[in-house]
Design a protein around this motif. Sequence first.
Motif, mmCIF file in Angstrom:
data_model
loop_
_atom_site.group_PDB
_atom_site.id
_atom_site.type_symbol
_atom_site.label_atom_id
_atom_site.label_comp_id
_atom_site.label_asym_id
_atom_site.label_seq_id
_atom_site.Cartn_x
_atom_site.Cartn_y
_atom_site.Cartn_z
ATOM 1 N N HIS A 1 0.796 -1.229 0.000
ATOM 2 C CA HIS A 1 0.000 0.000 0.000
ATOM 3 C C HIS A 1 0.828 1.280 0.000
ATOM 4 C CE1 HIS A 1 -3.700 -2.198 1.895
ATOM 5 N NE2 HIS A 1 -3.438 -2.595 0.669
ATOM 6 N N GLY A 32 1.396 3.141 -4.636
ATOM 7 C CA GLY A 32 0.615 2.336 -3.720
ATOM 8 C C GLY A 32 -0.236 1.373 -4.530
ATOM 9 N N ALA A 46 -3.346 -1.645 -4.243
ATOM 10 C CA ALA A 46 -4.369 -2.337 -3.467
ATOM 11 C C ALA A 46 -4.538 -3.740 -4.046
ATOM 12 C CB ALA A 46 -5.688 -1.582 -3.523
#
Length: 154
Positions: A100, A112, A114
């Motif tokens: 992240h 980052g 996800a």
Amino acid sequence: GTWRTGEVSDTVAVKIFHSRAEASWSREGEIYATPGLAHPSILGFIAIDNVDAGWETQLWLITDYHANGSLQTYLMEHSISCRVAAGMCHSIVTGLAHLHTELISAGFVKPGIAHCDVKSNNILVKADLTCCLADFGLAVRETDELRRDGDRSV
């Protein structure tokens, strides 16, 4: 599978995608190839390739091999101590934190990322009983558009 570099051979995992799943294969390969992604709690990426299997093209994703398999399977077959469970949790959390976090270096920027599909079946148990995150087919990267809107979350 077996991966050979020079005279050294290593056992590797080969995830084979059907040609209809090319988008998922390509996306997962892009995520694994992200500069700065390497981390002990993220499955080690080796290569991506397409292989002509005669009547069809196979799409291969080659990664480190972990004989203990998924966390889901491991926990169904083994009892673990609180110490081992805490170590597993710690490795998962540090992997997620690394994933992240945007990293800026002189040579690259790691956005980052996800995962978008964290579950026990997408976490592998390593020989030392720590864990690593795997299966990035649904993962998304932080985009420049999110930055412009001031939203830094992933």
